[in-house]
Design a protein around this motif. Structure first.
Motif, PDB file in Angstrom:
ATOM      1  N   CYS A  63       0.862  -1.188   0.000  1.00 42.10           N
ATOM      2  CA  CYS A  63       0.000   0.000   0.000  1.00 42.10           C
ATOM      3  C   CYS A  63       0.900   1.240   0.000  1.00 42.10           C
ATOM      4  O   CYS A  63       1.881   1.297   0.761  1.00 42.10           O
ATOM      5  N   TYR A  65       0.822   4.162   1.038  1.00 43.85           N
ATOM      6  CA  TYR A  65       0.830   5.116   2.162  1.00 43.85           C
ATOM      7  C   TYR A  65       1.442   4.535   3.431  1.00 43.85           C
ATOM      8  O   TYR A  65       1.711   5.252   4.386  1.00 43.85           O
ATOM      9  N   CYS A  66       1.696   3.234   3.450  1.00 39.64           N
ATOM     10  CA  CYS A  66       1.921   2.567   4.736  1.00 39.64           C
ATOM     11  C   CYS A  66       3.398   2.345   5.044  1.00 39.64           C
ATOM     12  O   CYS A  66       4.149   1.813   4.207  1.00 39.64           O
ATOM     13  N   GLY A 105       0.400  -7.210   9.681  1.00 38.68           N
ATOM     14  CA  GLY A 105       0.342  -6.932   8.260  1.00 38.68           C
ATOM     15  C   GLY A 105      -0.368  -8.103   7.592  1.00 38.68           C
ATOM     16  O   GLY A 105      -0.905  -8.975   8.267  1.00 38.68           O
TER      17      GLY A 105
HETATM   18 FE1  SF4 Z   1      -1.195  -2.285   3.426  1.00 43.52          FE
HETATM   19 FE2  SF4 Z   1      -1.886  -3.097   5.916  1.00 43.52          FE
HETATM   20 FE3  SF4 Z   1       0.311  -4.111   4.741  1.00 43.52          FE
HETATM   21 FE4  SF4 Z   1       0.304  -1.579   5.542  1.00 43.52          FE
HETATM   22  S1  SF4 Z   1       0.120  -3.377   6.863  1.00 43.52           S
HETATM   23  S2  SF4 Z   1       1.049  -2.366   3.536  1.00 43.52           S
HETATM   24  S3  SF4 Z   1      -1.854  -0.959   5.167  1.00 43.52           S
HETATM   25  S4  SF4 Z   1      -1.828  -4.361   4.009  1.00 43.52           S
END
Ligand code: SF4
Ligand code: 5AD
Ligand code: FES
Length: 361
Positions: A63, A65-66, A105
């Motif tokens: 993702c 943003y993460c 995760g």
């Molecule tokens: Fe995406 Fe959740 Fe993994 Fe972060 S922890 S990359 S928000 S799936």
């Protein structure tokens, strides 16, 4: 229409929600007052705890943003042992938290699926089957969801992040692991299996408009979720989305929007559980308390063993990183007292909305 009349309506259009999201000053105060009134009437003035266990920051996804995305090599990856997780769960149980939430995760190997099954057994044995267990372990198959449900998990959180598919596409890599429809399908499966289903969005994202946020509210109503956790987007320097940081709303305005979203969600979905997200506190030390005052009724004290907290950094300035579980307990107790609410110790605090929809089935 003036705001007081608008707030008395039963249903809201997208345009009306955009108007409400734009309110400031006295008008905003009216929204907050209405939300507090709805909360007191439909879910009462109790705040429920979910002891949050950040079990592992391993993730197969990317993702944009993460902070713990697979592509970020600056992260120290960790995975708690079963014993550490059970210890944390016992802490929650002994301190009468009522519920825990296990977060990782996204990992979907057969080993992982089995491990969670066994872990649920271990936790339930160690805590006399009294804790309400929430899982937040990403997208899985319906069968996996069923296996975990059969081992006693009762709630599942899977944020849609952005309910508008074009916006979703801008926040995720364009591949089969980040598919909007697959995520929606997961939410449907969770409901079918019998979980209390939670979702949520980020607020103040790059490319996001008030129309998108209004759509998010209507979408959550449409899919009829039982619980929501949503909070401000906080940019993380080791992520691709960071390059858009100059286009973002100032952080205090993202905070302000997140409070308005919380209040409006309470007004349109009267009896669901709404979490006061930790990300609010990353911006304002009183962030969660402010959310509780305008509609939130769940908080998630961090009970991850202290040594690992610094590694579960989805965004910058994450609070409670240096604190021990006991510290968060005392801190939150004092904080919640200030809001005038009380803590539902020893209660699971299940979603009233869920209980209602099950009773009507
Ligand atoms: Fe995406 Fe959740 Fe993994 Fe972060 S922890 S990359 S928000 S799936
Ligand atoms: N800012 C705020 N929230 C974030 N999340 C992930 N990255 C960020 C960020 N940069 C949220 C997502 C995810 C949850 C575990 O954390 O909504 O679902
Ligand atoms: Fe963790 Fe305040 S809630 S220290």
């Amino acid at each position: 229409m003036n705001i007081s009349n608008l707030l008395n309506k039963e249903h809201f259009s997208k345009e009306e929600l955009v108007q409400l999201l734009s309110c400031e000053g006295d008008e905003k105060t009216k929204i907050f007052e209405k939300a507090a009134e709805v909360k007191a009437k439909y879910v009462g003035k109790k705040v429920y705890f979910r002891g949050l266990i950040e079990m592992s920051n391993l993730c197969r996804k990317n993702c944009l943003y993460c902070g713990i995305r697979a592509g970020n090599t600056n992260v120290h990856r960790y995975d708690l042992t079963d014993e550490e997780v059970v210890e944390a769960a016992k802490f929650a149980w002994e301190n009468r938290y009522g519920s825990i939430a296990i977060q990782t995760g996204e990992v979907n190997t057969t080993d992982f699926v089995e491990r969670i099954e066994n872990l649920l057994d271990k936790i339930n044995q160690a805590t006399n089957h009294e804790l309400g267990i929430t899982l937040s372990l990403g997208e899985q198959t319906e069968e996996t969801y069923r296996r975990w449900f059969n081992k006693g998990a009762i709630r599942y959180l899977l944020r849609i992040e952005a309910s508008n598919r074009e916006l979703y596409a801008k926040l995720h890599p364009n591949d089969k692991h980040h598919d909007f429809d697959a995520r929606v399908e997961c939410l449907k499966n969770l409901r079918k299996v019998g979980y209390q289903v939670g979702t949520g969005v980020m607020i103040g994202l790059p490319f996001q408009t008030l129309e998108h946020l209004a759509e998010d509210l209507l979408w959550m109503q449409e899919i009829d979720v039982d619980m929501v956790g949503m909070g401000p987007y906080i940019e993380h320097p080791d992520t691709p989305l960071f390059q858009h940081k100059d286009t973002l709303l100032p952080i205090n305005e993202r905070f302000n929007l997140a409070l308005k979203m919380t209040a409006l969600l309470r007004i349109i979905m009267k009896d669901i559980n709404i979490a006061a997200p930790t990300a609010l506190q990353a911006i304002d030390p009183l962030g969660r308390e402010k959310a509780i005052k305008v509609g939130a009724n769940v908080v998630m004290p961090n009970i991850t063993p202290g040594a690992y907290r610094n590694d579960y950094k989805l965004y910058e300035n994450k609070p409670c990183i240096d604190d021990a579980a006991d510290d968060c307990k005392n801190c939150l107790e004092a904080r919640i007292q200030l809001t005038g609410d009380e803590i539902g110790y020893g209660e699971q605090g299940n979603s009233k909305h869920f209980c209602q929809r099950i009773a009507n089935m």
